[in-house]
Design a protein around this motif. Structure first.
Motif, PDB file in Angstrom:
ATOM      1  N   UNK A  69     -49.443  54.526 -91.272  1.00 29.87           N
ATOM      2  CA  UNK A  69     -49.185  55.717 -90.699  1.00 29.87           C
ATOM      3  C   UNK A  69     -47.970  56.316 -91.215  1.00 29.87           C
ATOM      4  N   UNK A  70     -47.913  57.664 -91.572  1.00 22.86           N
ATOM      5  CA  UNK A  70     -46.595  58.158 -92.237  1.00 22.86           C
ATOM      6  C   UNK A  70     -46.103  57.761 -93.306  1.00 22.86           C
ATOM      7  N   UNK A  71     -46.987  56.973 -94.114  1.00 24.76           N
ATOM      8  CA  UNK A  71     -46.161  56.522 -95.411  1.00 24.76           C
ATOM      9  C   UNK A  71     -46.161  57.388 -96.392  1.00 24.76           C
ATOM     10  N   UNK A  72     -44.890  57.335 -97.306  1.00 24.35           N
ATOM     11  CA  UNK A  72     -44.625  58.416 -98.209  1.00 24.35           C
ATOM     12  C   UNK A  72     -44.835  57.723 -99.587  1.00 24.35           C
ATOM     13  N   UNK A 126     -55.934  60.965 -92.024  1.00 30.22           N
ATOM     14  CA  UNK A 126     -55.515  60.349 -90.772  1.00 30.22           C
ATOM     15  C   UNK A 126     -54.491  59.429 -90.505  1.00 30.22           C
ATOM     16  N   UNK A 127     -54.162  59.004 -91.898  1.00 28.67           N
ATOM     17  CA  UNK A 127     -52.671  58.251 -91.822  1.00 28.67           C
ATOM     18  C   UNK A 127     -51.599  58.946 -92.027  1.00 28.67           C
ATOM     19  N   UNK A 128     -51.773  60.217 -92.359  1.00 29.76           N
ATOM     20  CA  UNK A 128     -50.612  61.237 -92.459  1.00 29.76           C
ATOM     21  C   UNK A 128     -49.786  60.867 -93.679  1.00 29.76           C
ATOM     22  N   UNK A 129     -50.492  60.448 -94.755  1.00 29.74           N
ATOM     23  CA  UNK A 129     -49.915  59.914 -95.977  1.00 29.74           C
ATOM     24  C   UNK A 129     -49.169  61.181 -96.828  1.00 29.74           C
ATOM     25  N   UNK A 186     -36.137  48.693 -93.136  1.00 24.44           N
ATOM     26  CA  UNK A 186     -37.418  48.017 -92.440  1.00 24.44           C
ATOM     27  C   UNK A 186     -38.625  48.167 -93.282  1.00 24.44           C
ATOM     28  N   UNK A 187     -38.551  49.219 -94.156  1.00 23.01           N
ATOM     29  CA  UNK A 187     -39.696  49.721 -94.893  1.00 23.01           C
ATOM     30  C   UNK A 187     -40.194  48.577 -95.640  1.00 23.01           C
TER      31      UNK A 187
END
Length: 342
Positions: free
Chosen positions: A243-246, A276-279, A152-153
């Motif tokens: 959010x939480x992108x890698x 803030x987006x926890x990248x 789903x990414x």
């Protein structure tokens, strides 16, 4: 593969040397194809006859002499890089003549290599010798281990027509990505990325601001970046990160292929967005994953044989074509890996 006869080894061979460091545009005049005595191995070394070798974008930077995390090429001396060949002689007994191996001293017809720097290759593991020189292991490791692509990414690959990127789109799909976007330098390349190499949409450098194109191609943002370019494209990816992108960073083509081949790709990143987006930003290099070669070879071999993966590459023939191969890679004339059969 027949066992080489040591008596067939010539007294001299050809190698490609750096004639002069390029200050601006790289041309074939910066190289010289020279004859040299075939080196003789001692115990602990092997003599390898090179069959196929690769050129890569990182070599452009190594030509400049600037300080790098890897050695630079030296004027008057032979260059080096990934190659596949067959063992001709191994006086230490650690290898057997006729074995297929990977070694780090391309750019010459014969090479003496320390046994610890030679890796055995199974002759039937991949359909061709050239396939052993794909950069797919970097794409596979970056997407699977560093970025952890999930079903789903939405994945963005910068430099999607290069040796890494031309396989990364296919591999992102293989790992379950819902949408895959790639950047490249021309619409000609972009069309092939969309038609053959797993990309849903493309961004063309020079066709408008990168961030605007990326927002259009990925309106819901991106979960994963595989970055081979750096610079403006890395900043744009951060601007549209979910959010939480890698982010997996594997190269800096914006500097490696830029004028003068500089070693730095300056970019300003918004620390507020990262927080803030926890990248998660993670560098990835094969040298830290010695077990990955075997894993990738198995995955690649299955994909090539069942048709679920393709290996885009250009194969030139003859050691005299090696300078041309690197120049054409730097000029962006090819899609995928650029290889030379010796």
């Amino acid at each position: 593969m027949p066992v080489p006869d040591p008596s067939d080894v010539p007294a001299v061979h050809r190698e490609v040397r750096l004639a002069a460091r390029p200050e601006r545009e790289l041309t074939e005049r910066h190289f010289a194809v020279c004859e040299a005595p075939v080196p003789r191995p001692v115990p602990g070394q092997v003599l390898v006859r090179t069959r196929v070798m690769a050129v890569t974008a990182a070599m452009r930077t190594q030509l400049t002499g600037v300080r790098l995390p890897m050695p630079s090429f030296v004027p008057g001396e032979a260059l080096w890089g990934s190659a596949v060949g067959e063992v001709v002689a191994a006086p230490g007994g650690g290898f057997t003549p006729g074995e297929l191996v990977h070694h780090p001293y391309g750019w010459r017809e014969f090479a003496v290599v320390e046994e610890g720097r030679v890796r055995r290759l199974a002759p039937d593991a991949l359909p061709s010798l050239a396939a052993h020189l794909s950069q797919g292991a970097t794409a596979w490791g970056a997407l699977r281990r560093a970025a952890g692509v999930r079903p789903g990414d939405t994945v963005f690959v910068s430099g999607a027509a290069g040796g890494v990127g031309s396989l990364a789109g296919q591999l992102a799909r293989r790992l379950g990505a819902r949408r895959v976007v790639g950047s490249t330098s021309s619409e000609r390349k972009a069309s092939r990325l969309r038609a053959e190499l797993g990309y849903d949409d493309t961004i063309v450098r020079g066709a408008g601001p990168i961030e605007e194109q990326l927002r259009r191609a990925a309106p819901d943002g991106i979960d994963v970046l595989l970055d081979t370019v750096g610079g403006e494209q890395l900043a744009a990816a951060l601007a549209v990160a979910r959010p939480d992108a890698r982010f997996a960073l594997v190269g800096a083509l914006s500097s490696q292929l830029g004028e003068g081949g500089g070693a730095v790709a300056p970019v300003e990143l918004d620390a507020g967005l990262i927080i803030t987006r926890r990248v998660a930003l993670r560098g990835f290099g094969l040298y830290a994953h010695p077990d990955l070669a075997e894993e990738w070879t198995g995955e690649f071999g299955r994909g090539l044989r069942d048709g679920s993966l393709v290996f885009p590459h250009t194969l030139l023939k003859g050691i005299e074509q090696v300078p041309r191969a690197l120049c054409e890679l730097v000029q962006g004339r090819h899609i995928g890996a650029v290889l030379v059969e010796l």
